[in-house]
Design a protein around this motif. Sequence first.
Motif, PDB file in Angstrom:
ATOM      1  N   LEU A 121      79.126 114.376  45.423  1.00 22.53           N
ATOM      2  CA  LEU A 121      79.995 113.717  46.406  1.00 22.53           C
ATOM      3  C   LEU A 121      81.382 114.342  46.259  1.00 22.53           C
ATOM      4  CD1 LEU A 121      79.742 111.392  48.548  1.00 22.53           C
ATOM      5  CD2 LEU A 121      81.001 109.979  46.924  1.00 22.53           C
ATOM      6  N   ALA A 122      81.792 115.095  47.262  1.00 24.94           N
ATOM      7  CA  ALA A 122      83.036 115.877  47.196  1.00 24.94           C
ATOM      8  C   ALA A 122      84.217 115.049  47.714  1.00 24.94           C
ATOM      9  CB  ALA A 122      82.879 117.142  48.039  1.00 24.94           C
ATOM     10  N   LEU A 123      85.182 114.822  46.830  1.00 23.79           N
ATOM     11  CA  LEU A 123      86.309 113.930  47.153  1.00 23.79           C
ATOM     12  C   LEU A 123      87.631 114.601  46.824  1.00 23.79           C
ATOM     13  CD1 LEU A 123      84.593 111.186  45.129  1.00 23.79           C
ATOM     14  CD2 LEU A 123      85.126 110.821  47.547  1.00 23.79           C
ATOM     15  N   ALA A 124      88.676 114.154  47.529  1.00 24.85           N
ATOM     16  CA  ALA A 124      90.000 114.642  47.163  1.00 24.85           C
ATOM     17  C   ALA A 124      90.448 113.998  45.861  1.00 24.85           C
ATOM     18  CB  ALA A 124      90.993 114.331  48.269  1.00 24.85           C
ATOM     19  N   GLY A 125      90.228 112.680  45.732  1.00 26.30           N
ATOM     20  CA  GLY A 125      90.843 111.951  44.621  1.00 26.30           C
ATOM     21  C   GLY A 125      92.309 111.732  44.965  1.00 26.30           C
ATOM     22  N   ASP A 126      93.004 111.083  44.058  1.00 24.37           N
ATOM     23  CA  ASP A 126      94.424 110.833  44.321  1.00 24.37           C
ATOM     24  C   ASP A 126      95.258 111.620  43.337  1.00 24.37           C
ATOM     25  OD1 ASP A 126      94.244 109.010  46.515  1.00 24.37           O
ATOM     26  OD2 ASP A 126      93.303 107.632  45.100  1.00 24.37           O
ATOM     27  N   PRO A 127      96.432 112.126  43.751  1.00 24.48           N
ATOM     28  CA  PRO A 127      97.264 112.908  42.847  1.00 24.48           C
ATOM     29  C   PRO A 127      97.668 112.077  41.628  1.00 24.48           C
ATOM     30  CG  PRO A 127      98.183 112.869  45.082  1.00 24.48           C
ATOM     31  CD  PRO A 127      97.029 111.921  45.056  1.00 24.48           C
ATOM     32  N   PRO A 128      97.824 112.709  40.441  1.00 21.17           N
ATOM     33  CA  PRO A 128      98.224 111.955  39.258  1.00 21.17           C
ATOM     34  C   PRO A 128      99.578 111.276  39.492  1.00 21.17           C
ATOM     35  CG  PRO A 128      97.845 114.291  38.737  1.00 21.17           C
ATOM     36  CD  PRO A 128      97.667 114.129  40.205  1.00 21.17           C
ATOM     37  N   LEU A 129      99.731 110.062  38.948  1.00 26.39           N
ATOM     38  CA  LEU A 129     100.996 109.338  39.141  1.00 26.39           C
ATOM     39  C   LEU A 129     102.125 109.994  38.355  1.00 26.39           C
ATOM     40  CD1 LEU A 129      99.747 105.647  38.946  1.00 26.39           C
ATOM     41  CD2 LEU A 129     100.446 106.926  40.977  1.00 26.39           C
ATOM     42  N   GLU A 130     101.780 110.566  37.192  1.00 21.95           N
ATOM     43  CA  GLU A 130     102.814 111.162  36.346  1.00 21.95           C
ATOM     44  C   GLU A 130     102.456 112.615  36.058  1.00 21.95           C
ATOM     45  OE1 GLU A 130     102.361 108.917  32.858  1.00 21.95           O
ATOM     46  OE2 GLU A 130     102.826 107.013  33.838  1.00 21.95           O
ATOM     47  N   GLY A 131     103.463 113.350  35.649  1.00 16.23           N
ATOM     48  CA  GLY A 131     103.229 114.704  35.175  1.00 16.23           C
ATOM     49  C   GLY A 131     103.073 115.695  36.306  1.00 16.23           C
ATOM     50  N   PRO A 132     103.148 116.982  35.958  1.00 19.58           N
ATOM     51  CA  PRO A 132     103.059 118.012  36.977  1.00 19.58           C
ATOM     52  C   PRO A 132     101.660 118.071  37.573  1.00 19.58           C
ATOM     53  CG  PRO A 132     103.050 118.977  34.784  1.00 19.58           C
ATOM     54  CD  PRO A 132     103.250 117.510  34.605  1.00 19.58           C
ATOM     55  N   ASP A 133     101.588 118.310  38.849  1.00 22.61           N
ATOM     56  CA  ASP A 133     100.298 118.456  39.505  1.00 22.61           C
ATOM     57  C   ASP A 133      99.929 119.938  39.493  1.00 22.61           C
ATOM     58  OD1 ASP A 133      98.119 118.608  41.061  1.00 22.61           O
ATOM     59  OD2 ASP A 133      98.985 117.631  42.822  1.00 22.61           O
ATOM     60  N   GLU A 134      98.996 120.286  38.601  1.00 25.76           N
ATOM     61  CA  GLU A 134      98.643 121.705  38.476  1.00 25.76           C
ATOM     62  C   GLU A 134      97.425 122.059  39.309  1.00 25.76           C
ATOM     63  OE1 GLU A 134      98.186 121.960  34.311  1.00 25.76           O
ATOM     64  OE2 GLU A 134     100.337 121.875  33.933  1.00 25.76           O
ATOM     65  N   GLY A 135      97.038 121.140  40.183  1.00 24.53           N
ATOM     66  CA  GLY A 135      95.826 121.368  40.955  1.00 24.53           C
ATOM     67  C   GLY A 135      95.986 122.453  42.004  1.00 24.53           C
ATOM     68  N   GLU A 136      94.859 122.975  42.423  1.00 22.97           N
ATOM     69  CA  GLU A 136      94.862 124.017  43.456  1.00 22.97           C
ATOM     70  C   GLU A 136      94.258 123.502  44.745  1.00 22.97           C
ATOM     71  OE1 GLU A 136      93.187 127.750  41.948  1.00 22.97           O
ATOM     72  OE2 GLU A 136      93.797 127.114  39.946  1.00 22.97           O
ATOM     73  N   PHE A 137      93.982 122.185  44.806  1.00 19.84           N
ATOM     74  CA  PHE A 137      93.334 121.627  45.985  1.00 19.84           C
ATOM     75  C   PHE A 137      94.182 120.508  46.594  1.00 19.84           C
ATOM     76  CE2 PHE A 137      90.046 123.180  43.181  1.00 19.84           C
ATOM     77  CZ  PHE A 137      89.149 123.811  44.025  1.00 19.84           C
ATOM     78  N   THR A 138      94.062 120.345  47.891  1.00 22.88           N
ATOM     79  CA  THR A 138      94.760 119.242  48.565  1.00 22.88           C
ATOM     80  C   THR A 138      93.778 118.285  49.213  1.00 22.88           C
ATOM     81  OG1 THR A 138      96.477 120.851  49.085  1.00 22.88           O
ATOM     82  CG2 THR A 138      96.646 118.703  50.165  1.00 22.88           C
ATOM     83  N   TYR A 139      92.712 118.829  49.814  1.00 22.29           N
ATOM     84  CA  TYR A 139      91.795 117.984  50.587  1.00 22.29           C
ATOM     85  C   TYR A 139      90.340 118.192  50.159  1.00 22.29           C
ATOM     86  CZ  TYR A 139      95.893 117.570  53.546  1.00 22.29           C
ATOM     87  OH  TYR A 139      97.161 117.341  53.990  1.00 22.29           O
ATOM     88  N   ALA A 140      89.544 117.139  50.380  1.00 25.38           N
ATOM     89  CA  ALA A 140      88.129 117.178  49.991  1.00 25.38           C
ATOM     90  C   ALA A 140      87.391 118.337  50.649  1.00 25.38           C
ATOM     91  CB  ALA A 140      87.460 115.852  50.358  1.00 25.38           C
ATOM     92  N   VAL A 141      87.799 118.656  51.856  1.00 24.65           N
ATOM     93  CA  VAL A 141      87.090 119.685  52.609  1.00 24.65           C
ATOM     94  C   VAL A 141      87.046 121.022  51.834  1.00 24.65           C
ATOM     95  CG1 VAL A 141      89.059 120.534  53.957  1.00 24.65           C
ATOM     96  CG2 VAL A 141      86.791 120.407  55.020  1.00 24.65           C
TER      97      VAL A 141
END
Length: 287
Positions: free
Chosen positions: A104-124
């Motif tokens: 099940l492919a989901l975006a999830g929610d950005p972490p509340l604290e700390g730097p966001d080191e992710g490379e994704f924005t949307y589930a798509v």
Amino acid sequence: MAKIADLLAAGPTYSFEFPPPRNEEAVLHQQKVLLELEPLGPSFCSVTYGAGGSTRDNTLESVLYIHHHTSMVAMPHLTCVGQTRDEIEGLLIRYREEGLENVLALAGDPPLEGPDEGEFTYAVELIDLARATCDFSVGVAAFPEVHPKSTSRESDRRHLADKLRLADFAITQFFWTADHYFRLIDELDALGVDTPVIPSLFPIINVATAKRFTALNGATWPQWLDDRLEGLADNAQEVRKIGVEVATQLGQELLAQDPPGLHIYTTNTSAAPKEVWQNLGLSSQDA
Ligand SMILES: Cc1cc2nc3c(=O)[nH]c(=O)nc-3n(C[C@H](O)[C@H](O)[C@H](O)COP(=O)(O)OP(=O)(O)OC[C@H]3O[C@@H](n4cnc5c(N)ncnc54)[C@H](O)[C@@H]3O)c2cc1C
């Protein structure tokens, strides 16, 4: 046959959802719950994924337990926001090597604290990666009452339609009034999308928790539900009874319109989901 896309093509799917256990005691409890629900023959069981990070390994272990130690089809939820492409790809490869066939492919929610080191924005974006990594059957999330962060109903439906053109199926967030689901299906139909969207049922076990999740999901907590539960918050047995009745009635209204399936949140308990299942007369395709 273990791909959910194939199961849906053969008929309605009836499934359960579990949160990942947080400690050793909870692992044993979840295994007991799984054993209690297994005889019902659900089409698949999904395990949620802690976007915050703390329970990610627990999802993996829980999914592998279902896959290797029960007769049930397991599907991990996987969120991408706040994670690197390598991290996600590594997990997808692990799932593929273990023989899992659904995600099940989901975006999830950005972490509340700390730097966001992710490379994704949307589930798509995760759908593309899952398809490229392995021939998974890929599901996505749908919000009948619109995702809480959407700028408009129209844009939410447009993005959902785009996502559903790539995915095999969707599972909805839970809701309390069947019309929310029917309206969603009509709106997708108007956009030319007929990918199966499986509605969810949430049997209430605890009033405060159910209200909190409803608010977090941007769903409406109706006045009639408040009225039915009034003064009962501390009466666990009565709350559970009403929770089962409410989920059963909603399930009946949904089933009357032949949805592609029903997905039942267990919150790691067996009694209420089992009662709802039995009240609705659900049975899997193999039963
Ligand atoms: C069935 C179900 C299971 C879930 N399981 C989990 C779980 O296990 N773990 C967890 O942490 N969370 C879970 N969630 C919650 C979910 O991760 C969050 O609600 C998250 O904020 C949105 O995820 P999504 O996959 O719907 O995101 P997306 O589909 O990416 O949509 C997020 C928002 O962005 C908008 N959008 C989408 N594409 C674009 C675009 N190209 N441009 C602009 N806007 C866009 C959408 O309209 C929406 O408002 C679940 C939700 C559901 C319904």
